[in-house]
Design a protein around this motif. Structure first.
Motif, PDB file in Angstrom:
ATOM      1  N   VAL A  21       0.832  -1.221   0.000  1.00  0.00           N
ATOM      2  CA  VAL A  21       0.000   0.000   0.000  1.00  0.00           C
ATOM      3  C   VAL A  21       0.864   1.267   0.000  1.00  0.00           C
ATOM      4  O   VAL A  21       0.738   2.130   0.863  1.00  0.00           O
ATOM      5  CB  VAL A  21      -1.011   0.021   1.155  1.00  0.00           C
ATOM      6  CG1 VAL A  21      -2.152   0.976   0.814  1.00  0.00           C
ATOM      7  CG2 VAL A  21      -1.572  -1.345   1.408  1.00  0.00           C
ATOM      8  N   GLY A  23       2.391   4.477  -2.660  1.00  0.00           N
ATOM      9  CA  GLY A  23       2.070   5.126  -3.935  1.00  0.00           C
ATOM     10  C   GLY A  23       0.593   5.120  -4.240  1.00  0.00           C
ATOM     11  O   GLY A  23       0.170   4.877  -5.367  1.00  0.00           O
ATOM     12  N   THR A  24      -0.220   5.383  -3.219  1.00  0.00           N
ATOM     13  CA  THR A  24      -1.670   5.298  -3.405  1.00  0.00           C
ATOM     14  C   THR A  24      -2.231   6.456  -4.228  1.00  0.00           C
ATOM     15  O   THR A  24      -3.236   6.272  -4.906  1.00  0.00           O
ATOM     16  CB  THR A  24      -2.390   5.264  -2.053  1.00  0.00           C
ATOM     17  OG1 THR A  24      -1.636   6.036  -1.147  1.00  0.00           O
ATOM     18  CG2 THR A  24      -2.546   3.873  -1.563  1.00  0.00           C
ATOM     19  N   CYS A  25      -1.570   7.636  -4.155  1.00  0.00           N
ATOM     20  CA  CYS A  25      -2.157   8.803  -4.846  1.00  0.00           C
ATOM     21  C   CYS A  25      -2.308   8.560  -6.343  1.00  0.00           C
ATOM     22  O   CYS A  25      -3.413   8.660  -6.864  1.00  0.00           O
ATOM     23  CB  CYS A  25      -1.342  10.063  -4.611  1.00  0.00           C
ATOM     24  SG  CYS A  25      -1.162  10.471  -2.900  1.00  0.00           S
ATOM     25  N   LEU A  28      -4.945   5.922  -7.306  1.00  0.00           N
ATOM     26  CA  LEU A  28      -6.354   6.317  -7.255  1.00  0.00           C
ATOM     27  C   LEU A  28      -6.677   7.340  -8.328  1.00  0.00           C
ATOM     28  O   LEU A  28      -7.739   7.320  -8.926  1.00  0.00           O
ATOM     29  CB  LEU A  28      -6.680   6.906  -5.883  1.00  0.00           C
ATOM     30  CG  LEU A  28      -6.637   5.940  -4.715  1.00  0.00           C
ATOM     31  CD1 LEU A  28      -6.684   6.694  -3.407  1.00  0.00           C
ATOM     32  CD2 LEU A  28      -7.794   4.981  -4.789  1.00  0.00           C
ATOM     33  N   ALA A  29      -5.719   8.246  -8.580  1.00  0.00           N
ATOM     34  CA  ALA A  29      -6.058   9.416  -9.380  1.00  0.00           C
ATOM     35  C   ALA A  29      -6.086   9.151 -10.872  1.00  0.00           C
ATOM     36  O   ALA A  29      -6.937   9.677 -11.571  1.00  0.00           O
ATOM     37  CB  ALA A  29      -5.083  10.538  -9.087  1.00  0.00           C
ATOM     38  N   LEU A 103       4.538  14.571 -10.139  1.00  0.00           N
ATOM     39  CA  LEU A 103       4.388  14.055  -8.773  1.00  0.00           C
ATOM     40  C   LEU A 103       4.980  12.656  -8.590  1.00  0.00           C
ATOM     41  O   LEU A 103       4.965  12.135  -7.480  1.00  0.00           O
ATOM     42  CB  LEU A 103       2.922  14.053  -8.362  1.00  0.00           C
ATOM     43  CG  LEU A 103       2.359  15.433  -8.023  1.00  0.00           C
ATOM     44  CD1 LEU A 103       0.942  15.321  -7.521  1.00  0.00           C
ATOM     45  CD2 LEU A 103       3.201  16.148  -6.994  1.00  0.00           C
ATOM     46  N   VAL A 105       7.913  12.207  -8.456  1.00  0.00           N
ATOM     47  CA  VAL A 105       9.020  12.500  -7.522  1.00  0.00           C
ATOM     48  C   VAL A 105       8.687  12.102  -6.102  1.00  0.00           C
ATOM     49  O   VAL A 105       9.523  11.551  -5.388  1.00  0.00           O
ATOM     50  CB  VAL A 105       9.337  14.015  -7.515  1.00  0.00           C
ATOM     51  CG1 VAL A 105      10.503  14.310  -6.609  1.00  0.00           C
ATOM     52  CG2 VAL A 105       9.611  14.520  -8.890  1.00  0.00           C
ATOM     53  N   VAL A 106       7.459  12.399  -5.688  1.00  0.00           N
ATOM     54  CA  VAL A 106       7.105  12.131  -4.298  1.00  0.00           C
ATOM     55  C   VAL A 106       6.367  10.803  -4.143  1.00  0.00           C
ATOM     56  O   VAL A 106       5.799  10.534  -3.098  1.00  0.00           O
ATOM     57  CB  VAL A 106       6.273  13.270  -3.690  1.00  0.00           C
ATOM     58  CG1 VAL A 106       7.166  14.386  -3.239  1.00  0.00           C
ATOM     59  CG2 VAL A 106       5.239  13.778  -4.655  1.00  0.00           C
ATOM     60  N   CYS A 108       6.046   7.383  -3.011  1.00  0.00           N
ATOM     61  CA  CYS A 108       6.859   6.740  -1.971  1.00  0.00           C
ATOM     62  C   CYS A 108       7.524   5.463  -2.448  1.00  0.00           C
ATOM     63  O   CYS A 108       8.530   5.052  -1.895  1.00  0.00           O
ATOM     64  CB  CYS A 108       6.083   6.470  -0.692  1.00  0.00           C
ATOM     65  SG  CYS A 108       4.356   6.775  -0.744  1.00  0.00           S
ATOM     66  N   LEU A 111      11.236   6.452  -3.825  1.00  0.00           N
ATOM     67  CA  LEU A 111      12.184   6.759  -2.749  1.00  0.00           C
ATOM     68  C   LEU A 111      12.363   5.545  -1.839  1.00  0.00           C
ATOM     69  O   LEU A 111      13.472   5.265  -1.361  1.00  0.00           O
ATOM     70  CB  LEU A 111      11.686   7.970  -1.944  1.00  0.00           C
ATOM     71  CG  LEU A 111      12.691   8.582  -0.997  1.00  0.00           C
ATOM     72  CD1 LEU A 111      13.904   9.096  -1.761  1.00  0.00           C
ATOM     73  CD2 LEU A 111      12.079   9.712  -0.195  1.00  0.00           C
TER      74      LEU A 111
ATOM     75  N   PHE B  21      -7.177  13.631  -4.991  1.00  0.00           N
ATOM     76  CA  PHE B  21      -6.279  12.507  -4.674  1.00  0.00           C
ATOM     77  C   PHE B  21      -4.846  12.937  -4.400  1.00  0.00           C
ATOM     78  O   PHE B  21      -3.913  12.305  -4.867  1.00  0.00           O
ATOM     79  CB  PHE B  21      -6.235  11.491  -5.804  1.00  0.00           C
ATOM     80  CG  PHE B  21      -7.549  10.892  -6.148  1.00  0.00           C
ATOM     81  CD1 PHE B  21      -8.190  10.079  -5.245  1.00  0.00           C
ATOM     82  CD2 PHE B  21      -8.131  11.123  -7.361  1.00  0.00           C
ATOM     83  CE1 PHE B  21      -9.405   9.519  -5.563  1.00  0.00           C
ATOM     84  CE2 PHE B  21      -9.339  10.557  -7.681  1.00  0.00           C
ATOM     85  CZ  PHE B  21      -9.977   9.759  -6.789  1.00  0.00           C
ATOM     86  N   ILE B  24      -2.735  11.136  -0.177  1.00  0.00           N
ATOM     87  CA  ILE B  24      -3.476   9.978   0.327  1.00  0.00           C
ATOM     88  C   ILE B  24      -2.657   9.216   1.376  1.00  0.00           C
ATOM     89  O   ILE B  24      -3.198   8.663   2.319  1.00  0.00           O
ATOM     90  CB  ILE B  24      -3.844   9.013  -0.820  1.00  0.00           C
ATOM     91  CG1 ILE B  24      -4.577   9.751  -1.922  1.00  0.00           C
ATOM     92  CG2 ILE B  24      -4.663   7.854  -0.313  1.00  0.00           C
ATOM     93  CD1 ILE B  24      -6.000  10.001  -1.684  1.00  0.00           C
ATOM     94  N   THR B 111       7.683  14.247   1.696  1.00  0.00           N
ATOM     95  CA  THR B 111       7.189  13.327   0.671  1.00  0.00           C
ATOM     96  C   THR B 111       5.669  13.322   0.599  1.00  0.00           C
ATOM     97  O   THR B 111       5.071  12.411   0.051  1.00  0.00           O
ATOM     98  CB  THR B 111       7.685  11.899   0.927  1.00  0.00           C
ATOM     99  OG1 THR B 111       7.395  11.583   2.279  1.00  0.00           O
ATOM    100  CG2 THR B 111       9.143  11.758   0.645  1.00  0.00           C
ATOM    101  N   LEU B 116       3.809  19.428  -2.852  1.00  0.00           N
ATOM    102  CA  LEU B 116       4.350  19.660  -4.198  1.00  0.00           C
ATOM    103  C   LEU B 116       3.217  19.841  -5.203  1.00  0.00           C
ATOM    104  O   LEU B 116       3.301  20.670  -6.117  1.00  0.00           O
ATOM    105  CB  LEU B 116       5.243  18.479  -4.605  1.00  0.00           C
ATOM    106  CG  LEU B 116       5.944  18.611  -5.951  1.00  0.00           C
ATOM    107  CD1 LEU B 116       6.906  19.774  -5.945  1.00  0.00           C
ATOM    108  CD2 LEU B 116       6.676  17.333  -6.311  1.00  0.00           C
TER     109      LEU B 116
END
Lengths: 197, 191
Positions: A21, A23-25, A28-29, A103, A105-106, A108, A111, B21, B24, B111, B116
């Motif tokens: 779980v 990298g959920t953003c 979902l998006a 995005l 980049v962020v 998870c 990284l 989103f 999250i 993060t 961002l």
């Protein structure tokens, strides 16, 4: 761990989205359609592969205290490359993924793999790990995207299903559908995982 | 009036978590208790406002005049990372009690894609002044705090309920979030 295991562990056993779980953003998006899901998955796979490889090469040069900012710079470089490539060659995809390309980049997962794997393992192993994790992420996005597109617009890869009339259940394309579909998929995956043990 | 519409739009209609989103991970990760959710909300409000202010100044006065927009992603993420570190050091000196309260959440925010995300979103809106951008960041962060606090409240209640075995943990949390997002869809025609 054999090379094959390093490659395949990200696909199912340690799938970054469905099991860990992370990298959920983006999951979902951008999963409103299968095309977007695959595009996002492959873009992230590229970043993961390249950043893992480079970070693994640089691991002895980067001082331990500033490793996170250093990792972020490497990742951001590849994200910018992907961003410009997508804008140049597939402008339609850039339009529909929008802000979620920078995005990465962020994300998870990227990284996380740099910190947990690439900073400790050899270059080729890190490359395989990035490829495996990226493909695992792509598979998860593909699953979510397929469910949402089938239910939400009654189509697959942009083609209408036979015998389906009307527009599908709109809510699955909208925000609530994303959460609900992902919730059920994770529940199903958990069920199979338990059955195996 | 324009500003009021923007605030309502960001907090309720285009809620940063439930409609866009973004962010999250903390939404699922730090929402098991209302108090921690409040702490996270406050930390995000603080960092997001500062970060958007700084990044939009940099965008307007450095990146655009020098034609360096392609460096946007790298520049912004570094600014945010540096800013979070700086805020941490300053808070430690000036207000140890606030540092104690926000402490563990601050490093997590680097993060957090919401920070961002908002910084990049405001640069894509052509007619936004720096004041507009900052206000957009403040209202997005309030929307973040609102969503995460409501969700934490729901999850506290969920702990008392018998959930089917396979649905425990993340799945039920995601489905609850889905229903919450559906509730927020009711605000759709507000502005």
């Amino acid at each position: 761990m054999s090379k094959l295991q390093i490659l395949t562990k990200g696909l199912i056993k340690e799938n970054p989205t469905l099991i860990l779980v992370l990298g959920t953003c983006p999951s979902l998006a951008v999963t409103t359609s299968v095309q977007n899901a695959i595009g996002m998955g492959l873009a992230t796979t590229f970043v993961l592969m390249m950043s893992n490889t480079i970070i693994s090469m640089l691991k002895s040069l980067i001082p331990d205290k500033v490793r996170i900012p250093a990792f972020i710079v490497v990742i951001a470089t590849f994200v910018s490359i992907v961003d410009l490539l997508i804008q140049g060659f597939v402008p339609a995809l850039a339009e529909s993924l929008g802000i979620f390309i920078p995005l990465i980049v962020v994300n998870c997962i990227v990284l996380g793999r740099a910190e947990a794997f690439a900073s400790k393992n050899s270059v080729f192993d890190s490359f395989l790990d990035g490829l495996g994790m990226g493909l695992g992420f792509t598979i998860a996005l593909f699953l979510i995207g397929t469910c949402r597109e089938l239910l939400g617009s009654g189509s697959f890869w942009g083609y209408k299903l036979p015998f389906v009339t009307g527009d599908g259940i709109l809510v699955f394309v909208l925000a609530p559908g994303a959460f609900i579909v992902m919730g059920f998929i994770i529940a199903i995956v958990k069920h199979f995982q338990k059955a195996k043990h | 009036m324009e500003y009021i519409v923007m605030i309502i739009g960001c907090v309720l209609v285009n809620n940063i978590i439930l409609a866009q989103f973004l962010g999250i991970c903390p939404f699922l990760g730090v929402s098991t208790k209302v108090n921690t959710a409040l702490g996270m909300g406050a930390a995000v409000l603080f960092v997001m406002t500062l970060a958007t202010l700084v990044t939009s100044v940099i965008q307007q006065y450095v990146l655009v005049p020098l034609n360096l927009q392609f460096l946007q992603t790298i520049a912004f993420i570094l600014i945010i990372a540096a800013l979070v570190q700086m805020v941490e050091i300053i808070l430690k000196k000036i207000s140890p009690s606030l540092y104690q309260a926000l402490g563990i959440f601050l490093p997590l925010i680097t993060t957090n894609c919401a920070v961002l995300g908002v910084a990049i979103t405001v640069t894509q809106k052509a007619d936004f002044t720096i004041l507009d951008s900052t206000l957009y960041a403040v209202s997005s962060a309030i929307g973040f705090a609102l969503a995460i606090v409501i969700f934490a409240g729901l999850r506290e209640q969920l702990e008392l309920v018998k959930v089917p075995k396979g649905m425990q943990g993340v799945p039920i949390a995601l489905i609850t979030a889905g229903i919450l997002a559906m509730a927020f869809m009711g605000f759709a025609n507000l502005v």
